[in-house]
Design a protein around this motif. Structure first.
Motif, PDB file in Angstrom:
ATOM      1  N   ALA A  12      17.605  31.521  21.132  1.00 55.31           N
ATOM      2  CA  ALA A  12      18.211  31.341  19.817  1.00 55.31           C
ATOM      3  C   ALA A  12      17.128  31.248  18.748  1.00 55.31           C
ATOM      4  O   ALA A  12      16.221  30.423  18.839  1.00 55.31           O
ATOM      5  CB  ALA A  12      19.071  30.091  19.807  1.00 55.31           C
ATOM      6  N   SER A  17      18.545  36.564  16.588  1.00 51.22           N
ATOM      7  CA  SER A  17      19.932  36.715  16.136  1.00 51.22           C
ATOM      8  C   SER A  17      20.129  38.015  15.372  1.00 51.22           C
ATOM      9  O   SER A  17      21.148  38.694  15.530  1.00 51.22           O
ATOM     10  CB  SER A  17      20.333  35.530  15.253  1.00 51.22           C
ATOM     11  OG  SER A  17      20.366  34.335  15.997  1.00 51.22           O
ATOM     12  N   PRO A  43      20.160  32.770  25.822  1.00 49.55           N
ATOM     13  CA  PRO A  43      21.597  32.622  25.592  1.00 49.55           C
ATOM     14  C   PRO A  43      22.211  33.664  24.670  1.00 49.55           C
ATOM     15  O   PRO A  43      23.410  33.922  24.745  1.00 49.55           O
ATOM     16  CB  PRO A  43      21.714  31.217  24.997  1.00 49.55           C
ATOM     17  CG  PRO A  43      20.344  30.879  24.502  1.00 49.55           C
ATOM     18  CD  PRO A  43      19.400  31.579  25.410  1.00 49.55           C
ATOM     19  N   LEU A  44      21.392  34.297  23.807  1.00 51.54           N
ATOM     20  CA  LEU A  44      21.968  35.282  22.883  1.00 51.54           C
ATOM     21  C   LEU A  44      22.456  36.544  23.590  1.00 51.54           C
ATOM     22  O   LEU A  44      23.194  37.331  23.002  1.00 51.54           O
ATOM     23  CB  LEU A  44      20.948  35.660  21.804  1.00 51.54           C
ATOM     24  CG  LEU A  44      20.692  34.605  20.727  1.00 51.54           C
ATOM     25  CD1 LEU A  44      19.624  35.076  19.758  1.00 51.54           C
ATOM     26  CD2 LEU A  44      21.969  34.266  19.975  1.00 51.54           C
ATOM     27  N   GLN A  47      26.026  37.104  23.343  1.00 51.24           N
ATOM     28  CA  GLN A  47      26.610  37.552  22.082  1.00 51.24           C
ATOM     29  C   GLN A  47      26.602  39.070  21.922  1.00 51.24           C
ATOM     30  O   GLN A  47      27.140  39.586  20.936  1.00 51.24           O
ATOM     31  CB  GLN A  47      25.863  36.912  20.909  1.00 51.24           C
ATOM     32  CG  GLN A  47      26.030  35.408  20.809  1.00 51.24           C
ATOM     33  CD  GLN A  47      27.464  34.991  20.558  1.00 51.24           C
ATOM     34  OE1 GLN A  47      28.230  35.724  19.924  1.00 51.24           O
ATOM     35  NE2 GLN A  47      27.837  33.827  21.046  1.00 51.24           N
ATOM     36  N   LYS A 165      30.515  36.183  15.764  1.00 49.01           N
ATOM     37  CA  LYS A 165      30.069  35.604  17.026  1.00 49.01           C
ATOM     38  C   LYS A 165      31.210  35.554  18.038  1.00 49.01           C
ATOM     39  O   LYS A 165      32.364  35.316  17.684  1.00 49.01           O
ATOM     40  CB  LYS A 165      29.542  34.187  16.802  1.00 49.01           C
ATOM     41  CG  LYS A 165      28.374  34.102  15.822  1.00 49.01           C
ATOM     42  CD  LYS A 165      27.134  34.776  16.376  1.00 49.01           C
ATOM     43  CE  LYS A 165      25.919  34.546  15.507  1.00 49.01           C
ATOM     44  NZ  LYS A 165      26.016  35.163  14.185  1.00 49.01           N
ATOM     45  N   GLN A 248      25.522  28.058  21.559  1.00 49.55           N
ATOM     46  CA  GLN A 248      26.007  29.381  21.193  1.00 49.55           C
ATOM     47  C   GLN A 248      27.337  29.355  20.446  1.00 49.55           C
ATOM     48  O   GLN A 248      27.761  30.357  19.892  1.00 49.55           O
ATOM     49  CB  GLN A 248      26.135  30.253  22.443  1.00 49.55           C
ATOM     50  CG  GLN A 248      24.801  30.676  23.032  1.00 49.55           C
ATOM     51  CD  GLN A 248      23.928  31.366  22.010  1.00 49.55           C
ATOM     52  OE1 GLN A 248      24.313  32.363  21.425  1.00 49.55           O
ATOM     53  NE2 GLN A 248      22.750  30.826  21.761  1.00 49.55           N
TER      54      GLN A 248
END
Length: 360
Positions: A12, A17, A43-44, A47, A165, A248
């Motif tokens: 993150a 992002s 973790p992205l 997305q 998101k 997230q």
């Protein structure tokens, strides 16, 4: 068009992002949109839109030839025409150009210490940038640096934008009293200046009991992080100052928040600010980077000089005390973000720039 984003990790962060936001947005606008993470996942990855082609290189060093040739194979297999390298991933993009000379290269500069550009090393950029076809700067200072220091001609300023998101479960449940929550979206880095927030929290505790602070962002478990935690205990803020680490479900978190803050000493155009606006949160922010391009003081938020503790505290206190002002600022910031920093507005400018300068 067939466009690939490259980013070193999917932890993150602002640059990370934006790499995901570009990949997702372009999946709806071009023939092929891909994303490659070079060193680390994170973790992205959750997305990424299902239409985005994704590859992780697991690169071990700057000159990892195995990773470089895996990247070349991915580019050839998908007939990629344009490679957009974010932040420090410019170097592997440069190496790729040496073995795939037909591709067009773009560097997106997300440099976070834009208040201190006079200290930025430039030699490696002077060597590699002649192989690039364009530079995207995320604020005006970075654009000026590329044109004046690197003497690069094709530079465009494109602001960051907030992307839609995906919902991530289970949702984070914020501690504290509903209706009295202040959120800071920022990784635990020195430039984010969490110590300013700690000092403000001490005063809020004394004069506005029940209000709480919620810090969302990666904890690197370093000396900076340890100092924050030690001060939380020393100031007896344990019951009102909470750290959550990386999350997230930012949308779900902001739905529980009442005020958004940024206390940075240096920024570009922070994605966190756009997230606050997208979710209609009233804000108190510091006047660094291009934040003043978004926030007009007392029109759609409060903007104070960096590290001015008393001014920052008074702005937070005024928002706490005035529910109508919170609503007004939130609605006005939402209008600002959707009209000027939305995905549709920025991607249209981006595609027009590609057509007129990169693919001409």
């Amino acid at each position: 068009m067939r466009i690939l984003q490259i980013i070193d990790s999917l932890e993150a962060g602002g640059a990370e992002s934006m790499a995901v936001n570009y990949a997702n947005a372009l999946a709806k606008n071009v023939a092929f949109s891909g994303l490659v993470s070079t060193r680390e996942e994170g973790p992205l990855v959750q997305q990424l839109d299902g239409q985005v082609s994704y590859l992780h290189l697991n690169k071990k060093s700057a000159f990892d030839l195995g990773a470089l040739f895996r990247l070349r194979n991915f580019v050839k297999m998908n007939n990629v025409a344009i490679v957009q390298a974010h932040s420090s991933s410019f170097f592997i993009a440069f190496l790729l150009k040496l073995i795939c000379p037909s591709i067009k290269l773009i560097w997106q500069d997300h440099y976070g210490d834009s208040e201190f550009l006079n200290k930025r090393a430039s030699l490696v950029f002077r060597i590699t940038m002649p192989f690039f076809d364009g530079i995207i700067a995320v604020n005006q200072k970075l654009k000026n640096w590329s044109t004046e220091v690197l003497n690069f001609k094709n530079v465009i300023y494109l602001p960051n934008f907030s992307g839609v998101k995906k919902e991530v479960l289970p949702a984070t449940i914020l501690k504290g009293i509903p209706g009295k929550r202040i959120v800071l979206l920022a990784n635990l880095r020195v430039q984010k200046n969490h110590f300013l927030v700690l000092e403000v929290a001490r005063k809020i505790k004394e004069f506005y009991p029940g209000w709480s602070f919620h810090l969302i962002g990666k904890d690197f478990n370093d000396a900076y992080s340890r100092k924050i935690k030690n001060l939380i205990s020393a100031y007896k803020l344990d019951e009102m100052f909470f750290l959550y680490g990386t999350r997230q479900d930012i949308g779900a978190i902001l739905e529980q928040a009442n005020i958004g803050i940024l206390s940075s000493k240096s920024e570009g155009l922070p994605v966190a600010l756009l997230e606050y606006g997208f979710h209609k949160k009233p804000v108190v922010v510091t006047n660094v980077g291009d934040i003043s391009e978004v926030i007009k003081n007392r029109e759609n938020g409060f903007i104070v000089n960096a590290e001015e503790e008393e001014a920052f505290y008074k702005a937070v206190a005024e928002l706490i005390s005035d529910d109508n002002l919170k609503i007004t600022f939130g609605n006005e910031l939402y209008k600002t973000v959707t009209e000027n920093f939305s995905e549709g507005v920025v991607v249209k400018k981006y595609l027009n720039w590609l057509q007129s300068t990169i693919l001409k």
